[in-house]
Design a protein around this motif. Structure first.
Motif, PDB file in Angstrom:
ATOM      1  N   LEU A 177       0.833  -1.205   0.000  1.00 40.89           N
ATOM      2  CA  LEU A 177       0.000   0.000   0.000  1.00 40.89           C
ATOM      3  C   LEU A 177       0.871   1.261   0.000  1.00 40.89           C
ATOM      4  N   GLU A 178       1.965   1.243   0.734  1.00 41.72           N
ATOM      5  CA  GLU A 178       2.902   2.373   0.710  1.00 41.72           C
ATOM      6  C   GLU A 178       3.509   2.543  -0.681  1.00 41.72           C
ATOM      7  N   ALA A 179       3.806   1.435  -1.345  1.00 43.23           N
ATOM      8  CA  ALA A 179       4.363   1.498  -2.698  1.00 43.23           C
ATOM      9  C   ALA A 179       3.332   2.072  -3.672  1.00 43.23           C
ATOM     10  N   VAL A 180       2.045   1.732  -3.484  1.00 42.58           N
ATOM     11  CA  VAL A 180       0.985   2.327  -4.301  1.00 42.58           C
ATOM     12  C   VAL A 180       0.975   3.842  -4.088  1.00 42.58           C
ATOM     13  N   ASP A 181       1.041   4.263  -2.823  1.00 43.41           N
ATOM     14  CA  ASP A 181       1.043   5.693  -2.503  1.00 43.41           C
ATOM     15  C   ASP A 181       2.209   6.398  -3.193  1.00 43.41           C
ATOM     16  N   GLU A 182       3.376   5.786  -3.139  1.00 39.96           N
ATOM     17  CA  GLU A 182       4.566   6.386  -3.739  1.00 39.96           C
ATOM     18  C   GLU A 182       4.478   6.418  -5.261  1.00 39.96           C
ATOM     19  N   SER A 183       3.939   5.371  -5.860  1.00 35.63           N
ATOM     20  CA  SER A 183       3.771   5.331  -7.309  1.00 35.63           C
ATOM     21  C   SER A 183       2.801   6.432  -7.750  1.00 35.63           C
ATOM     22  N   TYR A 184       1.686   6.535  -7.039  1.00 33.94           N
ATOM     23  CA  TYR A 184       0.693   7.566  -7.329  1.00 33.94           C
ATOM     24  C   TYR A 184       1.339   8.952  -7.247  1.00 33.94           C
ATOM     25  N   ALA A 185       2.037   9.233  -6.160  1.00 34.28           N
ATOM     26  CA  ALA A 185       2.664  10.542  -5.973  1.00 34.28           C
ATOM     27  C   ALA A 185       3.698  10.828  -7.057  1.00 34.28           C
ATOM     28  N   ALA A 186       4.483   9.815  -7.419  1.00 41.69           N
ATOM     29  CA  ALA A 186       5.499  10.000  -8.454  1.00 41.69           C
ATOM     30  C   ALA A 186       4.869  10.332  -9.802  1.00 41.69           C
ATOM     31  N   VAL A 187       3.797   9.645 -10.137  1.00 47.34           N
ATOM     32  CA  VAL A 187       3.133   9.868 -11.424  1.00 47.34           C
ATOM     33  C   VAL A 187       2.414  11.216 -11.432  1.00 47.34           C
ATOM     34  N   VAL A 188       1.683  11.536 -10.368  1.00 42.19           N
ATOM     35  CA  VAL A 188       0.953  12.806 -10.322  1.00 42.19           C
ATOM     36  C   VAL A 188       1.917  13.988 -10.361  1.00 42.19           C
ATOM     37  N   SER A 189       3.037  13.875  -9.670  1.00 43.73           N
ATOM     38  CA  SER A 189       3.983  14.999  -9.629  1.00 43.73           C
ATOM     39  C   SER A 189       4.562  15.313 -11.004  1.00 43.73           C
ATOM     40  N   LYS A 190       4.512  14.363 -11.925  1.00 44.65           N
ATOM     41  CA  LYS A 190       5.023  14.578 -13.285  1.00 44.65           C
ATOM     42  C   LYS A 190       3.954  15.108 -14.238  1.00 44.65           C
ATOM     43  N   LEU A 191       2.689  15.105 -13.802  1.00 46.72           N
ATOM     44  CA  LEU A 191       1.621  15.651 -14.633  1.00 46.72           C
ATOM     45  C   LEU A 191       1.728  17.174 -14.673  1.00 46.72           C
ATOM     46  N   PRO A 192       1.272  17.798 -15.762  1.00 45.26           N
ATOM     47  CA  PRO A 192       1.183  19.261 -15.741  1.00 45.26           C
ATOM     48  C   PRO A 192       0.291  19.698 -14.577  1.00 45.26           C
ATOM     49  N   LYS A 193       0.613  20.808 -13.968  1.00 44.08           N
ATOM     50  CA  LYS A 193      -0.140  21.259 -12.795  1.00 44.08           C
ATOM     51  C   LYS A 193      -1.630  21.343 -13.066  1.00 44.08           C
ATOM     52  N   SER A 194      -2.003  21.684 -14.282  1.00 43.89           N
ATOM     53  CA  SER A 194      -3.416  21.810 -14.622  1.00 43.89           C
ATOM     54  C   SER A 194      -4.155  20.472 -14.601  1.00 43.89           C
ATOM     55  N   LEU A 195      -3.417  19.365 -14.683  1.00 39.94           N
ATOM     56  CA  LEU A 195      -4.044  18.031 -14.699  1.00 39.94           C
ATOM     57  C   LEU A 195      -3.962  17.307 -13.356  1.00 39.94           C
ATOM     58  N   ARG A 196      -3.264  17.902 -12.402  1.00 36.78           N
ATOM     59  CA  ARG A 196      -3.153  17.252 -11.083  1.00 36.78           C
ATOM     60  C   ARG A 196      -4.460  17.402 -10.322  1.00 36.78           C
ATOM     61  N   PRO A 197      -4.962  16.303  -9.760  1.00 34.71           N
ATOM     62  CA  PRO A 197      -6.233  16.385  -9.024  1.00 34.71           C
ATOM     63  C   PRO A 197      -6.098  17.144  -7.711  1.00 34.71           C
ATOM     64  N   GLU A 198      -7.140  17.822  -7.342  1.00 34.70           N
ATOM     65  CA  GLU A 198      -7.147  18.545  -6.078  1.00 34.70           C
ATOM     66  C   GLU A 198      -6.997  17.541  -4.930  1.00 34.70           C
ATOM     67  N   GLY A 199      -6.167  17.878  -3.968  1.00 37.67           N
ATOM     68  CA  GLY A 199      -5.984  17.041  -2.797  1.00 37.67           C
ATOM     69  C   GLY A 199      -5.044  15.862  -2.989  1.00 37.67           C
ATOM     70  N   TRP A 200      -4.334  15.794  -4.094  1.00 37.97           N
ATOM     71  CA  TRP A 200      -3.474  14.642  -4.376  1.00 37.97           C
ATOM     72  C   TRP A 200      -2.287  14.557  -3.431  1.00 37.97           C
ATOM     73  N   ASP A 201      -1.831  15.676  -2.905  1.00 31.48           N
ATOM     74  CA  ASP A 201      -0.616  15.671  -2.082  1.00 31.48           C
ATOM     75  C   ASP A 201      -0.882  15.759  -0.596  1.00 31.48           C
ATOM     76  N   THR A 202      -2.070  15.371  -0.194  1.00 30.45           N
ATOM     77  CA  THR A 202      -2.381  15.408   1.243  1.00 30.45           C
ATOM     78  C   THR A 202      -2.178  14.067   1.886  1.00 30.45           C
TER      79      THR A 202
END
Length: 121
Positions: free
Chosen positions: A96-121
């Motif tokens: 589950l921690e690896a899922v969290d890290e994968s999600y964060a790594a992928v979202v952080s590479k998206l253009p800011k306009s495509l990042r979902p609200e609340g993704w980094d909480t």
């Protein structure tokens, strides 16, 4: 851990949605809008493919810790992707921690306009 509970965990992430571009038994989980969405989890019956590091060298730490339950993901493994099997030596919490890290790594590479609200909480 099983594919149903892991899928539910992935889909609870802000902006996550299932896609099945290759007609596999289980979907991939993406984040981001439509065709610009990026995969952060490849679900399988007994494993999940995740971004496990920014480089192959970092992702190799998983191979060293769990040699019987981690393999390099085909085609994209050179970019730090591994397949993690459940039901073996890897504790569910680490998956589950690896899922969290994968999600964060992928979202952080998206253009800011495509990042979902609340993704980094």
């Amino acid at each position: 851990m099983d594919v149903t509970s892991l899928q539910a965990y992935c889909l609870a992430k802000p902006g996550a949605w299932p896609d099945n571009p290759w007609d596999h038994e289980h979907p991939v989980i993406k984040v981001g809008l439509g065709e610009r969405g990026k995969i952060f989890a490849f679900l399988g019956a007994s494993k999940v493919g995740l971004k496990c590091g920014p480089s192959r060298e970092v992702a190799d730490e998983w191979l060293l810790r769990y040699p019987g339950d981690v393999t390099v993901t085909g085609y994209i493994g050179r970019s730090g992707w591994n397949d993690l099997s459940w039901g073996g030596e890897i504790p569910d919490e680490e998956i589950l921690e690896a899922v969290d890290e994968s999600y964060a790594a992928v979202v952080s590479k998206l253009p800011k306009s495509l990042r979902p609200e609340g993704w980094d909480t």
